[in-house]
Motif scaffolding. Sequence first.
Motif: not given
Length: 701
Positions: A492-517
């Motif tokens: 039942y919940s793999l989709g919800s877990v995929a969404l939660g992990s995607l949000i964390v990964s996306f936020v961390e990636s944005i922070r990484f890109l801003l730090e690189s800039i």
Amino acid sequence: MSGSSLSAVIGRHPSSDGVTQMGGTIRHKRKCRDISFLVIFIAFCIAMIVNSSFGFNQGNPLRLTHGLDYKGNVCGDKFAYHGLGELELRYWQNPNQVYQSGLKGSQFKLANARSICLLDCPIPSDDSLDWVCDYPEGEISLSMTDWINRKYDYFEFLTPEMRNSSLQLQGPCYPVIFPSVNVYWSCQFIARASNSSLKLWQQMGGVNIYEDIVIDKSIHKLINSHSAVLKRYMADIGKAWPVLIVCGGILPLFLSVVWLLMIRHFVAAMPWITVVLFNVLIISVTMFYYLKAGWMGNDVISPIIGEHDPYINVSGRELTHLRTATIVMTFIMSVAILTSIAIVRRILMATSVLKVAAKVIGEVQVLIIFPLIPYCILAVFYMFWISAALHLLSTGQIVQNDCNSNCCTYDLVAKRVNCDRCCGYSIHYTPHIRVAILFHLFGCYWATQFFRACSSTVIAGSVASYYWAHGETSPEIPSLTVFSSMKRLMHYSLGSVALGSLIVSFVESIRFLLESIRRKLKVDSYEPDNCLGKAAYHSSQCFLRCIEWIMKSANRNAYIMIAIGGKSFFVASSIATELIMNNVLKIGRLNVIGDVILFLGKLCVSLSSVVFAFLMLDTHMYKSSHDKISSPLLPVTVCWALGYIVASLFFAVVEMSIDTIVLSYCQDSEEHQGTAHYAPPLLIETLSDQNEVQRLTQAPQ
């Protein structure tokens, strides 16, 4: 928040006939949630496999450290040219070309200088003139083995025309005038010409050979370029794979299980043991950095491979990086020790918090070994991912340079001097390779977050089953709660877990890109020129880190609500946030110091991995042989990261147990007017102290 608002999610759940069931919360009818994000995750995994297959087909990890010869072959690549499998060292044959490439304003590049693959770096003879000749072909009827045994010299077999061409430094043979030493699989010239060899060369009528420190600096500059150093760092990961397996996988697995068992049986002593061990380990790791940086003892890293004369001194950029890391580590050590001293007075509170998890682990003992499942999955994934990363980083097409320099050379096959195709070779990277590498990095982070989230959700479901059954084995609650929780997650919940992990990964990636800039702007000497600009500049960094921490914390609590109620990610996150806001003082007081001790425990495991990684990398195999690494910096950093990830998988048993019990306890208390109706006897026994009950159920006045 009213007790009824979450009654369909937590606590009792009415059956279809209206009769309230024990444990119904865990067993109530569920639906697949956030299924679209599961499809996206599966599609992303397929894309990663396709992306990795491109790297496996086009890449060659030898390109990260070994150079190219005058035919465009990678030194040491047995598939490139017959006999090159053992010839790993790149040697520049024409000393005048090396000299010209080092002159300021020169149009000639060292990449176009004639280079060849050898078994060892040539050293001038004291009583004769040695030669390094091209690979034997054409009229030179020698095998590669004979050529190697003759120390690459067949000058005596040359025709008068070939000899005259060689004296003009146009090959096929070139004199060995300067001593050289193996520096990262390239022969570094030492600007100290052999007087006897140079005299014999002049007596034979050879052209003038330039003697200058430039010939030394030209090769040194190439070897220490940023791209070359980065490639060597990545190659270190491939060479140190046994260290990664032992210190990044097996050791943290063993230490994490030991820590969980000690929490189970020696919970009162564990906070003290963790704090003391943390301080000992971080001091030990810092001392290893000082040793390798050469600021303590005589174990400084050297860029030279193999034995060499003691008067030769060659420095590498890796040593500078290691010394910078040593300074940073010293600062971290100082702050960490002071912080650990500051929390000593709060350790008793941490003991009472850990008792809660110890009680749960004691009852649901399968939780101790459950993390082995995500551990094995991640171990296989990381082995595949690292191998694919090394191949992706070494992809590219080997093409001959387009140069306009006068670099005529004798062609043994054509039997004449050729001035048309004498430029060197280089590896050309297509623009999409950078995108492929970034995609590969993001995939690693998302997959890691996904599997960790799955593990946390299973643990939360197991602990919730235990709590809402009064801490007993109810007929409605299966005895193997861990496997029941895994089944609910998979269904039942793999989709919800995929969404939660995607949000964390996306936020961390944005922070990484801003730090690189930000770093790019810093390199370009951009700095805010007023106090307001500087304040905004640093506040933005702090804000991004806070957002990242909040997202991770919110996700962890959302996974608990997903495990309990089977809701979609955003609904579960909303419920968890509302529950936490209404009980922030209760939860905060209970959890903060416990989270600090658990964090120190993870650091103890990961720092132990670093200590053993330093010890393994200090063996002969990694210091002076084929598998010599350029610096221990990246391998020990990867071991630290892997050790922390493994520890996080196992320590999540304690973290999620505490968080699930606390959230369930708070909601249970709200639904039953301050009395936790479903709290199991073992939990009540742990919280029987009046101060602890007051801390959980009352906010300060």
